[in-house]
Scaffold this motif. Structure first.
Motif, PDB file in Angstrom:
ATOM      1  N   HIS A 120       0.912  -1.301  -0.143  1.00  0.00           N
ATOM      2  CA  HIS A 120       0.097  -0.046  -0.135  1.00  0.00           C
ATOM      3  C   HIS A 120       0.782   1.361  -0.106  1.00  0.00           C
ATOM      4  O   HIS A 120       2.187   1.103   0.175  1.00  0.00           O
ATOM      5  CB  HIS A 120      -0.939  -0.152   1.333  1.00  0.00           C
ATOM      6  CG  HIS A 120      -0.219  -0.183   2.573  1.00  0.00           C
ATOM      7  ND1 HIS A 120       0.293  -1.397   3.111  1.00  0.00           N
ATOM      8  CD2 HIS A 120       0.192   0.880   3.214  1.00  0.00           C
ATOM      9  CE1 HIS A 120       0.718  -1.167   4.251  1.00  0.00           C
ATOM     10  NE2 HIS A 120       0.902   0.054   4.384  1.00  0.00           N
ATOM     11  N   GLU A 201       6.138   7.090   3.857  1.00  0.00           N
ATOM     12  CA  GLU A 201       4.929   6.348   3.588  1.00  0.00           C
ATOM     13  C   GLU A 201       4.218   6.469   2.219  1.00  0.00           C
ATOM     14  O   GLU A 201       3.254   5.664   1.949  1.00  0.00           O
ATOM     15  CB  GLU A 201       3.531   6.865   4.536  1.00  0.00           C
ATOM     16  CG  GLU A 201       3.933   6.441   6.038  1.00  0.00           C
ATOM     17  CD  GLU A 201       3.169   4.946   6.318  1.00  0.00           C
ATOM     18  OE1 GLU A 201       2.648   4.503   5.366  1.00  0.00           O
ATOM     19  OE2 GLU A 201       3.480   4.437   7.275  1.00  0.00           O
ATOM     20  N   HIS A 205       4.536   0.074  -0.126  1.00  0.00           N
ATOM     21  CA  HIS A 205       5.217  -1.112   0.846  1.00  0.00           C
ATOM     22  C   HIS A 205       4.233  -1.925   1.640  1.00  0.00           C
ATOM     23  O   HIS A 205       3.084  -1.583   1.643  1.00  0.00           O
ATOM     24  CB  HIS A 205       6.064  -0.216   1.983  1.00  0.00           C
ATOM     25  CG  HIS A 205       5.264   0.392   2.923  1.00  0.00           C
ATOM     26  ND1 HIS A 205       4.617   1.868   2.449  1.00  0.00           N
ATOM     27  CD2 HIS A 205       4.641   0.316   4.146  1.00  0.00           C
ATOM     28  CE1 HIS A 205       3.767   2.431   3.434  1.00  0.00           C
ATOM     29  NE2 HIS A 205       3.840   1.288   4.476  1.00  0.00           N
ATOM     30  N   THR A 207       4.235  -5.987   3.915  1.00  0.00           N
ATOM     31  CA  THR A 207       4.739  -7.035   5.148  1.00  0.00           C
ATOM     32  C   THR A 207       4.586  -8.360   4.323  1.00  0.00           C
ATOM     33  O   THR A 207       3.468  -8.840   4.048  1.00  0.00           O
ATOM     34  CB  THR A 207       4.134  -6.965   6.399  1.00  0.00           C
ATOM     35  OG1 THR A 207       3.868  -5.449   6.677  1.00  0.00           O
ATOM     36  CG2 THR A 207       4.632  -7.649   7.552  1.00  0.00           C
ATOM     37  N   ARG A 217       9.882 -11.319  15.049  1.00  0.00           N
ATOM     38  CA  ARG A 217      10.310 -10.061  14.527  1.00  0.00           C
ATOM     39  C   ARG A 217       9.688  -9.103  15.511  1.00  0.00           C
ATOM     40  O   ARG A 217       8.495  -9.223  15.787  1.00  0.00           O
ATOM     41  CB  ARG A 217       9.412  -9.711  12.962  1.00  0.00           C
ATOM     42  CG  ARG A 217       9.630  -8.418  12.595  1.00  0.00           C
ATOM     43  CD  ARG A 217       8.787  -8.082  11.416  1.00  0.00           C
ATOM     44  NE  ARG A 217       9.197  -6.727  10.996  1.00  0.00           N
ATOM     45  CZ  ARG A 217       8.219  -5.948  10.391  1.00  0.00           C
ATOM     46  NH1 ARG A 217       7.211  -6.286  10.064  1.00  0.00           N
ATOM     47  NH2 ARG A 217       8.581  -4.463  10.062  1.00  0.00           N
ATOM     48  N   LEU A 221       7.864   1.262  15.559  1.00  0.00           N
ATOM     49  CA  LEU A 221       7.620   2.281  14.743  1.00  0.00           C
ATOM     50  C   LEU A 221       6.882   3.663  15.233  1.00  0.00           C
ATOM     51  O   LEU A 221       6.039   3.559  15.972  1.00  0.00           O
ATOM     52  CB  LEU A 221       6.332   1.805  13.600  1.00  0.00           C
ATOM     53  CG  LEU A 221       7.009   0.869  12.655  1.00  0.00           C
ATOM     54  CD1 LEU A 221       7.292  -0.643  13.173  1.00  0.00           C
ATOM     55  CD2 LEU A 221       5.968   0.643  11.400  1.00  0.00           C
ATOM     56  N   LYS A 223       6.073   7.420  13.759  1.00  0.00           N
ATOM     57  CA  LYS A 223       5.609   8.078  12.538  1.00  0.00           C
ATOM     58  C   LYS A 223       5.395   9.565  12.678  1.00  0.00           C
ATOM     59  O   LYS A 223       4.723  10.161  13.398  1.00  0.00           O
ATOM     60  CB  LYS A 223       4.338   7.564  11.879  1.00  0.00           C
ATOM     61  CG  LYS A 223       4.253   5.978  11.963  1.00  0.00           C
ATOM     62  CD  LYS A 223       3.339   5.581  10.904  1.00  0.00           C
ATOM     63  CE  LYS A 223       3.282   3.762  10.801  1.00  0.00           C
ATOM     64  NZ  LYS A 223       2.630   3.432   9.832  1.00  0.00           N
TER      65      LYS A 223
HETATM   66  O1  LIG Z   1       6.857  -2.850   8.726  1.00  0.00           O
HETATM   67  C1  LIG Z   1       5.874  -3.305   8.229  1.00  0.00           C
HETATM   68  O2  LIG Z   1       5.900  -4.579   8.176  1.00  0.00           O
HETATM   69  C2  LIG Z   1       4.929  -2.428   7.620  1.00  0.00           C
HETATM   70  C3  LIG Z   1       4.602  -1.167   8.086  1.00  0.00           C
HETATM   71  C4  LIG Z   1       3.511  -0.444   7.427  1.00  0.00           C
HETATM   72  O3  LIG Z   1       2.927  -0.896   6.610  1.00  0.00           O
HETATM   73  C5  LIG Z   1       3.153   1.024   7.742  1.00  0.00           C
HETATM   74  O4  LIG Z   1       3.652   1.331   8.658  1.00  0.00           O
HETATM   75  O5  LIG Z   1       2.316   1.739   6.859  1.00  0.00           O
END
Ligand SMILES: O=C(O)CCC(=O)C(=O)O
Length: 267
Positions: A120, A201, A205, A207, A217, A221, A223
């Protein structure tokens, strides 16, 4: 941010800096996660519908509490990540001085067989998620600092992207985003424990399901947005009980002028 880092972030839409956290900092963050294991719950499965290559037996694990608000010493590793000089250095360059925490921090915990998430991001005009270059420098919208607390090796799964797609003009078909067709452009990002992955963003990207049985894992995160805009709802106040001036500044609501410029490090 040095010339190599600027070049790679502008070119690819992401950048991995290895060995930013020490072994002791990684161990302390992992201990804090384990100490708060009861605050981690798995999302419902089905993030990507019935896309076969993204399916898994369970949803990703997430914290139900902001780890910056844990009691000392458990919050300390996350607070170190939040205002880390390398993070400030990168976002002063990419988002501009006065950048702000948009949302997060959030945990992504994946165990063997945890499902993935279809690609996305990007591909439409979005005034809060973008990449541009003018007046001799990059300008980006919502960007992420994803701290890695376990090794991510080739073939493990986890974060994937289409490098350079933050500047792409054509939209890949849903079959590519759901990994049903391989156009040879999706790249799994390798990053060691203690590294930080920065990405825009606007980059396409997603997962991949997590493969290793010997390692979870664990990624934290944060943002961030430029100081004048917000992708999510702005914070009413900083939730940290004893915030530093840097933490207060990063929680400030969006505003064009009068923002605090934080100092990073020489890279
Ligand atoms: O780190 C990930 O696996 C993806 C994170 C993601 O899609 C996002 O933060 O928008």
């Amino acid at each position: 941010m040095n010339d190599r880092e600027k070049f790679l972030f502008d070119l690819n839409g992401y950048l991995v800096l290895e060995d930013v956290l020490t072994h002791a900092e990684v161990a302390a963050a992992n201990a804090a996660i384990e100490h708060h294991a009861d605050l981690i719950s798995n999302r419902e499965t089905g993030l990507s519908g019935n896309a076969a290559k993204l399916k898994g037996g369970e949803g990703r694990g997430e914290f139900s509490q902001n780890p910056l608000t844990f009691q000392h010493p458990w919050c300390d590793p996350f607070r170190r990540m939040f205002t880390h000089p390398r993070l400030i250095d990168v976002f002063n360059e990419v988002l501009g001085p006065g950048f702000r925490l948009d949302h997060g921090p959030g945990l992504i915990r994946m165990q063997r067989g945890t499902e993935g998430h279809r690609l996305h991001g990007g591909m439409t005009f979005d005034p809060s998620q973008y990449h541009s270059f003018s007046h001799g420098r990059m300008h980006a919208g919502l960007c992420v600092a994803a701290w890695q607390l376990t090794d991510v090796r080739a073939g493990d799964g986890g974060f994937v992207c289409i490098p350079g797609s933050h500047k792409a003009n054509y939209r890949p078909p849903m079959e590519v985003l759901r990994l049903e067709q391989d156009w040879g452009c999706v790249h799994q990002v390798v990053a060691g424990a203690g590294s930080v992955l920065f990405f825009n963003e606007a980059l396409v990207h997603g997962t991949l399901p997590w493969q290793p049985a010997d390692r979870e894992r664990r990624s934290i995160l944060f943002k961030f947005s430029p100081g004048h805009i917000s992708w999510g709802s702005p914070h009413a106040q900083c939730p940290i009980a004893d915030p530093t001036p840097e933490e207060e500044a990063l929680y400030a609501p969006p505003r064009r002028s009068g923002r605090t410029e934080l100092r990073g490090s020489e890279s």
